[in-house]
Motif scaffolding. Structure first.
Motif, PDB file in Angstrom:
ATOM      1  N   ASP A 101       0.853  -1.193   0.000  1.00  0.00           N
ATOM      2  CA  ASP A 101       0.000   0.000   0.000  1.00  0.00           C
ATOM      3  C   ASP A 101       0.888   1.242   0.000  1.00  0.00           C
ATOM      4  O   ASP A 101       1.615   1.498   0.961  1.00  0.00           O
ATOM      5  CB  ASP A 101      -0.911  -0.010   1.232  1.00  0.00           C
ATOM      6  CG  ASP A 101      -1.985   1.062   1.176  1.00  0.00           C
ATOM      7  OD1 ASP A 101      -1.853   1.991   0.346  1.00  0.00           O
ATOM      8  OD2 ASP A 101      -2.951   0.984   1.954  1.00  0.00           O
TER       9      ASP A 101
ATOM     10  N   SER B 108      -0.447   4.312  -0.594  1.00  0.00           N
ATOM     11  CA  SER B 108      -1.354   5.457  -0.517  1.00  0.00           C
ATOM     12  C   SER B 108      -0.939   6.484   0.538  1.00  0.00           C
ATOM     13  O   SER B 108      -1.302   7.665   0.443  1.00  0.00           O
ATOM     14  CB  SER B 108      -2.786   4.982  -0.245  1.00  0.00           C
ATOM     15  OG  SER B 108      -2.859   4.275   0.980  1.00  0.00           O
ATOM     16  N   ASP B 109      -0.166   6.041   1.543  1.00  0.00           N
ATOM     17  CA  ASP B 109       0.238   6.978   2.593  1.00  0.00           C
ATOM     18  C   ASP B 109       1.628   7.561   2.343  1.00  0.00           C
ATOM     19  O   ASP B 109       2.158   8.292   3.177  1.00  0.00           O
ATOM     20  CB  ASP B 109       0.211   6.281   3.953  1.00  0.00           C
ATOM     21  CG  ASP B 109       1.149   5.075   4.014  1.00  0.00           C
ATOM     22  OD1 ASP B 109       1.616   4.636   2.939  1.00  0.00           O
ATOM     23  OD2 ASP B 109       1.412   4.570   5.127  1.00  0.00           O
TER      24      ASP B 109
ATOM     25  N   ASP C 191       2.297   9.690  -8.194  1.00  0.00           N
ATOM     26  CA  ASP C 191       2.192   8.259  -8.456  1.00  0.00           C
ATOM     27  C   ASP C 191       3.428   7.759  -9.205  1.00  0.00           C
ATOM     28  O   ASP C 191       3.941   6.672  -8.932  1.00  0.00           O
ATOM     29  CB  ASP C 191       0.937   7.959  -9.282  1.00  0.00           C
ATOM     30  CG  ASP C 191      -0.338   8.114  -8.467  1.00  0.00           C
ATOM     31  OD1 ASP C 191      -0.240   8.461  -7.276  1.00  0.00           O
ATOM     32  OD2 ASP C 191      -1.429   7.891  -9.023  1.00  0.00           O
TER      33      ASP C 191
ATOM     34  N   ARG D 177       6.349   7.511  -6.800  1.00  0.00           N
ATOM     35  CA  ARG D 177       6.196   6.376  -5.883  1.00  0.00           C
ATOM     36  C   ARG D 177       6.445   5.050  -6.605  1.00  0.00           C
ATOM     37  O   ARG D 177       7.048   4.125  -6.046  1.00  0.00           O
ATOM     38  CB  ARG D 177       4.804   6.387  -5.264  1.00  0.00           C
ATOM     39  CG  ARG D 177       4.626   7.454  -4.174  1.00  0.00           C
ATOM     40  CD  ARG D 177       3.248   7.399  -3.554  1.00  0.00           C
ATOM     41  NE  ARG D 177       2.237   7.951  -4.459  1.00  0.00           N
ATOM     42  CZ  ARG D 177       0.920   7.901  -4.221  1.00  0.00           C
ATOM     43  NH1 ARG D 177       0.478   7.312  -3.119  1.00  0.00           N
ATOM     44  NH2 ARG D 177       0.079   8.435  -5.077  1.00  0.00           N
TER      45      ARG D 177
ATOM     46  N   ILE E  32      -0.922  -0.366  -4.415  1.00  0.00           N
ATOM     47  CA  ILE E  32      -2.120   0.456  -4.252  1.00  0.00           C
ATOM     48  C   ILE E  32      -1.681   1.907  -4.084  1.00  0.00           C
ATOM     49  O   ILE E  32      -1.014   2.257  -3.100  1.00  0.00           O
ATOM     50  CB  ILE E  32      -2.934   0.018  -3.017  1.00  0.00           C
ATOM     51  CG1 ILE E  32      -3.275  -1.472  -3.083  1.00  0.00           C
ATOM     52  CG2 ILE E  32      -4.204   0.861  -2.888  1.00  0.00           C
ATOM     53  CD1 ILE E  32      -3.943  -2.004  -1.827  1.00  0.00           C
ATOM     54  N   PHE E  33      -2.033   2.767  -5.065  1.00  0.00           N
ATOM     55  CA  PHE E  33      -1.716   4.192  -4.987  1.00  0.00           C
ATOM     56  C   PHE E  33      -2.868   4.956  -4.342  1.00  0.00           C
ATOM     57  O   PHE E  33      -2.664   5.822  -3.499  1.00  0.00           O
ATOM     58  CB  PHE E  33      -1.431   4.746  -6.385  1.00  0.00           C
ATOM     59  CG  PHE E  33      -0.223   4.117  -7.032  1.00  0.00           C
ATOM     60  CD1 PHE E  33       1.043   4.614  -6.793  1.00  0.00           C
ATOM     61  CD2 PHE E  33      -0.361   3.017  -7.867  1.00  0.00           C
ATOM     62  CE1 PHE E  33       2.159   4.043  -7.379  1.00  0.00           C
ATOM     63  CE2 PHE E  33       0.742   2.431  -8.469  1.00  0.00           C
ATOM     64  CZ  PHE E  33       2.006   2.940  -8.221  1.00  0.00           C
ATOM     65  N   ASP E  34      -4.072   4.659  -4.795  1.00  0.00           N
ATOM     66  CA  ASP E  34      -5.294   5.179  -4.176  1.00  0.00           C
ATOM     67  C   ASP E  34      -6.426   4.260  -4.626  1.00  0.00           C
ATOM     68  O   ASP E  34      -6.194   3.266  -5.323  1.00  0.00           O
ATOM     69  CB  ASP E  34      -5.558   6.649  -4.531  1.00  0.00           C
ATOM     70  CG  ASP E  34      -5.667   6.899  -6.029  1.00  0.00           C
ATOM     71  OD1 ASP E  34      -6.426   6.168  -6.703  1.00  0.00           O
ATOM     72  OD2 ASP E  34      -4.987   7.811  -6.527  1.00  0.00           O
ATOM     73  N   GLU E  35      -7.656   4.606  -4.278  1.00  0.00           N
ATOM     74  CA  GLU E  35      -8.775   3.687  -4.555  1.00  0.00           C
ATOM     75  C   GLU E  35      -9.027   3.497  -6.056  1.00  0.00           C
ATOM     76  O   GLU E  35      -9.640   2.499  -6.463  1.00  0.00           O
ATOM     77  CB  GLU E  35     -10.046   4.188  -3.873  1.00  0.00           C
ATOM     78  CG  GLU E  35     -10.501   5.559  -4.334  1.00  0.00           C
ATOM     79  CD  GLU E  35     -11.765   6.021  -3.622  1.00  0.00           C
ATOM     80  OE1 GLU E  35     -12.352   7.021  -4.060  1.00  0.00           O
ATOM     81  OE2 GLU E  35     -12.154   5.374  -2.631  1.00  0.00           O
TER      82      GLU E  35
ATOM     83  N   HIS F 227      -6.412   3.841  -8.473  1.00  0.00           N
ATOM     84  CA  HIS F 227      -5.152   3.583  -9.184  1.00  0.00           C
ATOM     85  C   HIS F 227      -4.414   2.427  -8.508  1.00  0.00           C
ATOM     86  O   HIS F 227      -3.885   2.572  -7.418  1.00  0.00           O
ATOM     87  CB  HIS F 227      -4.265   4.837  -9.201  1.00  0.00           C
ATOM     88  CG  HIS F 227      -3.005   4.664 -10.018  1.00  0.00           C
ATOM     89  ND1 HIS F 227      -1.983   5.581 -10.009  1.00  0.00           N
ATOM     90  CD2 HIS F 227      -2.611   3.657 -10.876  1.00  0.00           C
ATOM     91  CE1 HIS F 227      -1.012   5.169 -10.814  1.00  0.00           C
ATOM     92  NE2 HIS F 227      -1.367   4.010 -11.334  1.00  0.00           N
ATOM     93  N   TRP F 228      -4.442   1.293  -9.167  1.00  0.00           N
ATOM     94  CA  TRP F 228      -3.743   0.101  -8.706  1.00  0.00           C
ATOM     95  C   TRP F 228      -2.775  -0.345  -9.810  1.00  0.00           C
ATOM     96  O   TRP F 228      -2.870   0.077 -10.959  1.00  0.00           O
ATOM     97  CB  TRP F 228      -4.731  -1.035  -8.416  1.00  0.00           C
ATOM     98  CG  TRP F 228      -5.595  -0.845  -7.197  1.00  0.00           C
ATOM     99  CD1 TRP F 228      -6.319   0.270  -6.865  1.00  0.00           C
ATOM    100  CD2 TRP F 228      -5.831  -1.795  -6.160  1.00  0.00           C
ATOM    101  NE1 TRP F 228      -6.993   0.075  -5.687  1.00  0.00           N
ATOM    102  CE2 TRP F 228      -6.719  -1.193  -5.233  1.00  0.00           C
ATOM    103  CE3 TRP F 228      -5.411  -3.104  -5.918  1.00  0.00           C
ATOM    104  CZ2 TRP F 228      -7.172  -1.842  -4.094  1.00  0.00           C
ATOM    105  CZ3 TRP F 228      -5.866  -3.759  -4.782  1.00  0.00           C
ATOM    106  CH2 TRP F 228      -6.727  -3.134  -3.879  1.00  0.00           C
TER     107      TRP F 228
END
Length: 322
Positions: free
Chosen positions: A91, A93-94, A99, A102, A129-132, A134-135
């Motif tokens: 994950d 996302s934090d 993107d 990361r 997992i970048f955000d809800e 974007h995977w």
């Protein structure tokens, strides 16, 4: 589709290309580590994705290759009957940054982590997992167990299986021929004539052709590499194709001749040798186009830029080499 039966043994010698890759990898860890990235604008079903990749691992035997080597002995390989897929979810996302930043940071860390060449399988899957919305997944694999022609076959099977699992359907085994059968066929071949041809081709050539700009002022090889993309316009593509047709050759031969001219100029030599990749699937094992695995080989190409009076003659000589 049916094929002639070929006896299959338990262990096989590494192909010549695999031996070269293994030697380079032991000297320079990470040099043949491949990373394939697929990005999605929606969440992934992690369970079904893992199931799809596990099914691919079971369907394509080359992905279960186990390399075995020791000093003073021929390196061997064998197919493991089954193995568990290394699969993880990370994950991001934090984490701060874009993107792209990361992803690049993860790819650097993943490359530094590397792969243990004595483990099976020589690959792993990481879901990012970048955000809800974007995977992505990263397929990290060593080049000794796969070649360029195989990537699209494996990925297509994974995506097809993933869709079937999402729809509540059973996976379908792909139409393919085992890499183990290819290895068994390879060990039955007599390469005497091929070796003689290569000996004649390289007769009188004594020193390696240097790569452009890879040696510093002190003569030490720097090992630098860079990927450059050149996109031709439609008119340029047509012109290249027309030139190949007019000289009764191929676009590949034109590119090889252009590369030979470049090596000649930078290496200050009229006589150059470089390697050209061959798929290993043409005029070999029946059904070889259905094999997933490292069937490829690298063949020497020799060009003397002053030996031919015209480009057409140079291309003819190039075409006749292999």
């Amino acid at each position: 589709m049916t094929h002639a039966s070929i006896p299959v043994a338990g262990a096989f010698r590494l192909t010549s290309t695999q031996r070269g890759m293994l030697a380079e990898s032991l000297l320079h860890p990470g040099v043949y580590l491949e990373q394939v990235v697929a990005e999605f604008a929606e969440p992934l079903d992690v369970g079904h994705l893992r199931g799809a990749w596990q099914h691919a691992l079971s369907a394509f035997d080359a992905l279960r290759l186990h390399l075995d080597w020791s000093p003073g002995a021929d390196a061997k390989q064998r197919i493991e009957t089954s193995t568990e897929l290394p699969f993880r979810v990370v994950d991001l996302s934090d984490r701060s940054g874009s993107d792209r930043a990361r992803l690049d940071d993860f790819l650097r860390r993943d490359r530094r982590e590397g792969l243990n060449l004595q483990t099976v399988p020589l690959m792993r899957i990481t879901v990012l997992i970048f955000d809800e919305k974007h995977w992505a997944f990263v397929w990290t694999i060593h080049h000794t167990i796969i070649d360029g022609a195989s990537y699209v076959v494996v990925l297509k099977h994974v995506f097809d299986t993933y869709d079937r699992l999402l729809a509540g359907q059973q996976p379908v085994r792909p139409i393919s021929r085992s890499f183990e059968t290819f290895l068994a066929w390879l060990e039955q071949q007599d390469f005497t004539l091929g070796h003689r041809h290569i000996d004649r081709l390289l007769e009188g050539f004594s020193s390696a052709t240097p790569l452009p700009l890879c040696y510093g002022q002190n003569g030490v090889y720097s090992g630098r590499s860079q990927e450059v993309h050149a996109r031709l316009t439609v008119d340029e593509s047509r012109a290249v194709t027309a030139a190949a047709r007019a000289t009764a050759t191929s676009v590949n031969a034109l590119v090889q001749f252009a590369w030979a001219l470049l090596l000649s100029r930078y290496g200050d030599s009229d006589d150059v040798v470089f390697g050209a990749t061959w798929s290993g699937r043409i005029n070999t094992l029946e059904g070889a186009e259905l094999v997933v695995g490292p069937c490829l080989n690298t063949l020497p190409v020799r060009v003397n830029v002053t030996e031919s009076s015209t480009v057409r003659d140079a291309l003819r000589r190039l075409r006749e080499q292999h």
